[in-house]
Design a protein around this motif. Structure first.
Motif, PDB file in Angstrom:
ATOM      1  N   ASP A 109       0.808  -1.222   0.000  1.00 45.55           N
ATOM      2  CA  ASP A 109       0.000   0.000   0.000  1.00 45.55           C
ATOM      3  C   ASP A 109       0.843   1.275   0.000  1.00 45.55           C
ATOM      4  OD1 ASP A 109       0.914   0.158   2.615  1.00 45.55           O
ATOM      5  OD2 ASP A 109      -1.073   0.122   3.543  1.00 45.55           O
ATOM      6  N   THR A 118      -6.274   4.373   2.628  1.00 44.81           N
ATOM      7  CA  THR A 118      -6.843   3.049   2.887  1.00 44.81           C
ATOM      8  C   THR A 118      -7.829   2.642   1.802  1.00 44.81           C
ATOM      9  OG1 THR A 118      -6.578   3.372   5.273  1.00 44.81           O
ATOM     10  CG2 THR A 118      -8.117   1.662   4.558  1.00 44.81           C
ATOM     11  N   THR A 145       0.913  -3.617   4.338  1.00 46.26           N
ATOM     12  CA  THR A 145       0.905  -2.207   4.705  1.00 46.26           C
ATOM     13  C   THR A 145       2.300  -1.778   5.102  1.00 46.26           C
ATOM     14  OG1 THR A 145      -0.057  -0.475   6.088  1.00 46.26           O
ATOM     15  CG2 THR A 145       0.242  -2.637   7.120  1.00 46.26           C
ATOM     16  N   ARG A 161      -6.458  -0.461   8.542  1.00 47.75           N
ATOM     17  CA  ARG A 161      -6.088  -0.843   7.180  1.00 47.75           C
ATOM     18  C   ARG A 161      -6.265  -2.344   6.981  1.00 47.75           C
ATOM     19  NH1 ARG A 161      -2.928   2.643   3.991  1.00 47.75           N
ATOM     20  NH2 ARG A 161      -2.713   4.715   4.912  1.00 47.75           N
TER      21      ARG A 161
END
Length: 263
Positions: A109, A118, A145, A161
């Motif tokens: 991400d 997110t 993440t 997340r």
């Protein structure tokens, strides 16, 4: 085994603790399998370096597909691959990797050192899930993440997340940079999916990470870095000292040929 069988096998491995020293080419993958790994995970950095490129989407997707295809051909176990941020086309990248034989992916991400929102990442997870479903393979989507990796420490953000990514179709959550066992315990209890941590020199042991709830433990670029570090040390000893003793302990020539022979 077919891709469907390999995908089912890989998914089932997450019912226990899955330890994955990361490979970067066919030879390293085969040796890792021979060491006892029940699956192979690639490292984007190692793959890129082996092909003369930088990590961080420095390779063209087709080069990644080709590398994965060679790794898949070299081993008898499931292969999961790091697709970084998706190379600008998550669905197309997933389709290419499924065609190459991969049954799992890591999707991160962040891009160019910037953390995505997110919702933006959740949308990418959804694209990956839809692409794999269209190909008819139960791909294991490991959503990564980079909150900790980029210097953050907001555990609540990581939990939020993780929940959003799982809701969007992720099967697991990868949190590199998280080494605090108490925070890991909190995270694994809060996320309804297997949590993957990245280990290296100075990390807690497999036993400690498992006790904190980790279900998947990988090494990222660390094994490739160790191999390249050995290469540099041996080369310096030869070129500067004129000695060859550090060449001891290598894998036998005949064994390597046998491992990578026609299958």
């Amino acid at each position: 085994m077919t891709s469907h069988d390999l995908a089912a096998t890989f998914r089932a491995l997450h019912d226990d603790v899955l330890v994955l020293p990361n490979a970067w080419d066919a030879a390293s993958a085969r040796l890792i399998q021979e060491a006892g790994a029940p699956a192979i995970a690639t490292t984007s950095g190692g793959v890129a370096w082996a092909l003369g490129a930088t990590d961080g989407q420095g390779l063209a997707p087709v080069a990644v597909f080709d590398a994965v295809r060679r790794i898949v051909a070299a081993v008898d176990v499931p292969v999961t691959t790091d697709i970084e941020a998706g190379f600008g086309d998550v669905a197309g990248t997933v389709a290419g990797l499924v065609d190459a034989g991969a049954v799992g992916i890591n999707l991160e991400d962040s891009e160019a050192g910037v953390l995505l929102g997110t919702d933006a990442m959740a949308a990418r997870v959804g694209e990956a899930r839809a692409s794999a479903d269209a190909a008819g393979v139960a791909l294991f989507v490991n959503a990564r993440t980079d909150v900790y990796l980029l210097g953050g420490d907001d555990l609540d953000d990581v939990v939020d997340r993780a929940r959003a990514y799982v809701a969007a179709g992720a099967d697991g959550m990868f949190v590199p940079g998280l080494s605090d066992l108490d925070a890991l315990t909190t995270l694994t209890k809060a996320v309804g999916a297997p949590v993957n941590v990245m280990a290296g020199p100075g990390s807690p042991s497999v036993r400690e990470l498992t006790a904190a709830g980790a279900r998947r433990i990988s090494t990222g670029t660390a094994l490739a870095e160790a191999a390249y570090g050995l290469t540099e040390r041996v080369a310096r000893a030869i070129l500067e000292d004129g000695t060859f003793d550090l060449l001891e302990g290598g894998v036998d020539y005949g064994r390597m040929n046998a491992l990578l022979g026609v299958r």
